[in-house]
Design an enzyme around this catalytic site. Structure first.
Site, PDB file in Angstrom:
ATOM      1  N   SER A  82      -1.213  -4.712   5.602  1.00 50.68           N
ATOM      2  CA  SER A  82      -0.041  -3.840   5.659  1.00 50.68           C
ATOM      3  C   SER A  82       1.158  -4.352   6.420  1.00 50.68           C
ATOM      4  CB  SER A  82      -0.443  -2.473   6.228  1.00 50.68           C
ATOM      5  OG  SER A  82      -1.297  -1.827   5.314  1.00 50.68           O
ATOM      6  N   LYS A  90       6.850   1.707  13.600  1.00 52.97           N
ATOM      7  CA  LYS A  90       6.252   2.409  12.461  1.00 52.97           C
ATOM      8  C   LYS A  90       5.781   3.794  12.871  1.00 52.97           C
ATOM      9  CE  LYS A  90       2.516   1.421   9.073  1.00 52.97           C
ATOM     10  NZ  LYS A  90       1.502   0.415   8.712  1.00 52.97           N
ATOM     11  N   SER A 128       1.315  -0.933   3.942  1.00 58.40           N
ATOM     12  CA  SER A 128       1.847   0.376   4.262  1.00 58.40           C
ATOM     13  C   SER A 128       3.072   0.327   5.167  1.00 58.40           C
ATOM     14  CB  SER A 128       0.772   1.232   4.927  1.00 58.40           C
ATOM     15  OG  SER A 128       0.316   0.602   6.096  1.00 58.40           O
TER      16      SER A 128
END
Lengths: 485, 476, 93
Positions: A176, A77, A152
């Site tokens: 997330s 990420k 997210s």
């Protein structure tokens, strides 16, 4: 398709020389080329991936022990610093930032032979539940492009679901990892707070953030955790608890396991489809020998407020360093320092980030600190005590991940409160520091995945893998795939 | 109007840079004077994702400081973030302590004009230093070498009432820090910084006046001068009907004035909250006791002991206990020669005199404590006179060698033998009949002439006391 | 719940400039969020200790040893503006 194969099987083949890492990496890039212009899960690809794969292949050929993730392509990420690769947290304010260090957890998996394919898209500074607030564009759910992948860690979820990589890293502050895992039909683990080092991960909320793996099946998640976890002297909040051989110790048999069902999670807010999925699963698990009891987490309804006060307070302070002085994008033509700060930050941060910074600044400010921040911390203890009490009666807790399957792009973006309420089932685990896993169980009538969540006591990830594996077997999910793949 | 209608209330905040090798939260060097940003890393530069890890030695030093100030040491004290924006603050917050500092409620004692004074210590807490910003032309340049260097901030109760008291308090604290070996107390270089909070009020008024904070004071003399100036400035303001503005003022030593800082004074809301990247600092009682057991005797106690055990005056005791090394040197000399009074005058006058001239520290003294002790023993047992001892000492200082060696090789032994002295005295009397006559006719001052002549003939080695007695006898 | 003046003060503290439109929008949104937070008032937490770090952890202390992790040039690589090896910013007014 090779990237559809569970990691532990891939590693075996790689070590036997039946497969080359370079082939996996090439397949990865091909898949990305084929699908990612629509899905937009990656923000940056690693130009050195093939070179790294080649090196691993050479070492393997010489019989060297490369590690438990030898040659496996993974995605990371955009919140994770990777040395010499641009790291932006999907924000304008970090455009061009190239860190001279990698996150400790990135170093760990590279030391186990993993190949970093690229950085994945996410909500700006990990603030969001739909991946609609990234400066790198919206990520689409591979199961249905009109829907969000969740957030997210939307990019991390989508790229695993679309078989672009074998696994990815996400970060989970309020859900997330687990929520996008549920929305995209992959396994997502948030470890116990302190299980995985936070060093080198762009900080959102220090007492809530945890890095975790997203994979196609439970055993792979366990293997990834073995590579990621462990004490780090660079992180004062990283535990010295030893790493266990979770992936080899998975016990599918749930006979005698007591699973708690929080009555607060099964209220009117839960959609019929998710409820139906859960009830069906509960039945299967019961037939498999598990015992279910109803438990009470009475402070659940205060969790969203407590969470949003604490995470925004910590974030408002963590994001103060983004001032254009030492790194990142500086606003041009500011004649004095104050203007530099104001312009850089106002131009560099998106709406959601600004909103949270302001909320956090308010909650910590003089006159409001006791009523908001301190109050929220006291409520946090009550929430944790709810779980401690519950775990005296059960081994794990089962519940939904989200009220519905993935919602449509644009559906909730204008209503922050509604967006925040999305996280109701996931954020309590972050507040209490407990490990949680999202496991896919079914697909809705509209063709969108539905996942369920297991929560265990501190450092009891093995319980999550055990029951998670059983769920996997019972539902026959067997790594179901979106049509586009 | 008279300034004496008013009284002043003074409190000091002393920031002491700890002399650890590495910084408080990262492993960068704390060495002073490096090239720009030479001692920095992603952590003290506040780069994304970096995290602080506490320096264990800094905690030990902080506990020592707390104990030396007679504070209560708090177990599980908390690091808190102090949030504000400034270019030398790399994270946009300083990691400090707020609600639960590592030490609090202590006291320091010292002497002011012979009187014993006590000043309460509100708290001592540990925090990181900021970097340095330098203004150059139309920009500001920032160097983070100092960012995250460990500091202990010592806050006194606002109970001091004169500039002299404040300066003496500061000197005492500095002396304690040097004794502990935790800070090098260099005001000019900035390893110790004193900020003064000053307010005034009419005598007998219960309410405190508005206070100002004085910064940029880099010597004890300037502490006195700055506070004095500020007290008078505030009184002048109040007398002319104006109000004192609560603000930070910089001391300008060249003009001997305090000046308001040009930047807009905003009320800072630091939004303190416990730092979630750090855990509470353990200081359990067994650790604290262990640290306490290894602490050195502190200056005031040592000075008092010197006064009692060695009959040293308090002024002399103050000089002797200025540093641990000096006090140790003195005691070593005393134990060698067992003559404390000789030791006092020789260390303070003779040795310190020479050291100051050659700009050496006591630890660099060419004459060691035992060597000096041996010299003093020779005075004590009459082998040499005090005057001769001075020349011997000079030789020891410049060229080395032991006192006894020098005395023997140069034949400097004091002549105390009566018959030898009588011989010389008789010679002097014989060869100076005029002076004898003058003396016998009542001019007592001439006695000194005879003494001088005896000394000349004996190259200063005659035992002065004996010469006196024998001369008196022979001249009567 | 929260007025425009407070929003302005907070934005100054946080070094954010808001347009008129943003001020209005944020005032509305923040107000709504704070209304939601008000429900915490219903809980009596007077005797509850705040929870800061959610997992029991041992306190790590670092030994006082100097170690260089990055070079000066690496540290300044990302500087938006510099003079030699110093970071450069506009003057503090």
């Amino acid at each position: 398709m090779k990237l559809d194969t569970p990691i532990h099987q891939l590693v075996k083949k790689l070590k036997l020389g039946e497969l080359k890492s370079l082939d996996l990496v090439r397949e990865s890039f091909n898949q990305i080329e084929r699908l990612d212009s629509d899905i937009q899960s990656f923000v940056l690809l690693n130009e050195k991936a093939e070179e790294a794969a080649d090196k691993v292949d050479q070492k393997l050929a010489q019989g060297e022990d490369v590690g438990i993730l030898a040659g496996i392509p993974i995605a990371v990420k955009e919140m994770f610093c990777v040395k010499n690769m641009e790291t932006t947290a999907c924000s304008k304010i970090l455009k061009g930032f190239v860190p001279p260090y990698s996150a400790s957890v990135v170093n760990k998996v590279e030391a186990e032979g993993a190949i970093i394919i690229g950085k994945t898209n996410c909500d700006e500074f990990a603030m969001g539940s739909s991946n609609e607030s990234s400066t790198n564009g919206i990520v689409r759910n591979p199961w249905d492009f009109k829907h969000v992948p969740g957030g997210s860690s939307g990019g991390s979820a989508a790229c695993v679901a679309s078989r672009m990589v074998s696994a990815s890293f996400g970060t989970d502050t309020g859900g997330s990892i687990r929520q996008p895992a549920s929305f995209t039909g992959v396994v997502g683990l948030k470890p116990t707070y302190g299980r995985v080092s936070r060093y080198g991960i762009v900080a959102f909320a220090s007492s809530l953030d945890q890095a975790g793996p997203m994979t196609l099946n439970v055993r792979d998640a366990a293997l990834m955790l073995e590579a990621m976890a462990g004490h780090d002297p660079l992180d004062s909040t990283c535990s010295k608890q030893p790493i266990e051989e979770w992936s080899n110790q998975i016990q599918e048999d749930v006979h005698g396991k007591v699973i708690g069902l929080p009555k607060e999670y099964f209220d009117d807010g839960l959609s019929d489809e998710v409820r139906g999925s859960l009830e069906s699963l509960i039945g299967s698990l019961e037939r498999g020998g598990a015992k279910f009891i109803e438990i009470d987490l009475p402070h659940t309804k205060y969790a969203v407020s407590s969470y949003y006060i604490i995470c925004t307070s910590e974030a408002s302070s963590n994001l103060a360093r983004y001032d254009g002085v030492r790194f990142g994008k500086r606003s041009s033509s500011s004649t004095d320092l104050d203007a530099l700060y104001m312009n850089t930050r106002s131009e560099g941060f998106g709406d959601e980030v600004k909103r949270r910074i302001m909320l956090g600044t308010f909650a910590l400010s003089s006159g409001y600190y006791d009523a908001y921040y301190l109050k929220a911390c006291r409520v946090r203890r009550l929430i944790q005590e709810d779980f401690i009490g519950a775990f005296k009666k059960c081994d794990a807790i089962l519940g939904p991940v989200a009220t519905t399957p993935a919602f449509q792009i644009g559906e909730r973006i204008d209503d922050p409160v509604k967006m925040y309420l999305n996280d109701i089932y996931t954020l309590s685990a972050n507040l209490a520091g407990l490990p949680g896993i999202s496991v896919p169980v079914s697909v809705s009538d509209k063709g969108l995945p539905i996942g369920v969540q297991l929560i265990a006591p501190h450092f009891m990830e093995q319980t999550l893998f055990d029951i998670g594996k059983k769920i996997e077997v019972l539902t026959g999910w067997n790594q179901r795939c979106p049509d586009v793949v | 109007m008279s300034y004496s209608d008013y009284e002043s209330v003074i409190g000091l905040e002393i920031h002491a840079q700890l002399s650890t090798k590495s910084k408080l939260f990262c492993s960068c060097s704390t060495e002073f004077g490096g090239a720009d940003n030479e001692n920095t890393c992603p952590i003290c530069l506040g780069m994304p994702g970096t995290l602080p890890v506490v320096n264990a030695l800094a905690i030990e030093y902080a506990i020592k400081i707390g104990l030396s100030l007679n504070c209560t040491v708090n177990h599980n004290s908390v690091f808190a973030r102090k949030n504000y924006f400034y270019p030398d603050l790399s994270k946009g917050y300083q990691i400090s302590q707020f609600e639960k500092p590592i030490a609090e409620k202590g006291e320091v004692q010292f002497y002011l004009n012979g009187e014993r004074r006590k000043v309460g210590i509100t708290r001592a807490h540990i925090e990181e230093d900021a970097g340095k910003s330098i203004h150059q032309g139309d920009s500001t340049l920032v160097n983070y070498n100092r960012s995250s260097v460990p500091l202990v901030e010592i806050v006194s109760d606002p109970v001091m009432t004169s500039p002299q008291e404040a300066a003496e308090y500061a000197r005492t604290v500095r002396s304690i820090l040097l004794y502990l070996g935790v800070c090098d107390g260099n005001l000019e270089e900035g390893s110790m910084r004193c900020d003064c909070n000053v307010s005034v009020r009419k005598k007998n008024e219960a309410e405190l006046g508005t206070r100002t904070e004085l910064k940029n004071i880099n010597s004890f003399r300037f502490i006195e001068k700055a506070i004095q100036y500020e007290i008078e400035r505030q009184i002048d303001l109040l007398e002319s009907g104006d109000k004192v503005v609560q603000e930070t003022r910089l001391y300008d030593s060249a003009k001997n004035k305090t000046l308001s800082m040009r930047s807009k004074e905003e009320a800072h809301d630091y939004r303190y909250f416990p730092d979630p990247d750090l855990l509470a600092i353990p200081a359990p009682s067994n650790l604290v006791k262990e640290i306490e057991s290894k602490m050195p005797e502190l200056p005031v106690e040592k000075a008092e002991r010197f006064c009692k055990s060695y009959q040293v005056t308090s002024d002399d005791a103050f000089v002797l206990t200025q540093s641990r090394e000096m006090a140790q040197y003195f005691e070593d000399v005393v134990s060698r020669c067992e003559e404390p009074r000789l030791a006092v005058s020789w260390v303070i006058v003779e040795l310190l005199g020479k050291l100051n001239d050659s700009k050496l520290e006591i630890s660099e003294s060419p004459v060691g404590a035992s060597a000096l002790g041996d010299l003093l023993s020779l005075i004590k047992d009459g082998t040499i006179s005090g005057k001769i001892a001075k020349t011997v000492f000079s030789t020891m200082y410049e060229k080395g060698g032991s006192a006894l060696e020098i005395v023997e090789s140069q034949g400097l032994k004091q002549i105390s033998d009566d018959s030898a002295l009588i011989q010389i005295i008789e010679e002097v009397i014989e060869t100076n009949p005029d002076q004898v006559a003058q003396y016998k006719s009542g001019k007592e001052k001439v006695f000194g002439f005879f003494v001088g002549q005896v000394m000349k003939l004996t190259k200063g080695q005659a035992n002065p006391a004996k010469v006196n007695d024998l001369l008196k006898e022979k001249l009567s | 719940m929260i007025d425009a003046k407070t929003v302005e003060d907070i934005s100054k503290l946080a070094r954010l400039t808001l347009s008129t439109e943003e001020k209005k929008r944020f005032t509305d949104q923040l107000s709504q969020i704070l209304i939601h937070f008000k429900e915490l008032d219903k809980l009596n937490t007077d005797s509850v200790e705040p929870l800061l770090t959610p997992t029991p952890l041992e306190s790590p202390l670092r030994i006082d040893v100097v170690e260089r992790k990055t070079t000066v040039s690496e540290n300044l690589e990302n500087a938006p503006d510099r003079t030699g090896n110093a970071f450069r910013v506009p003057p503090v007014v």
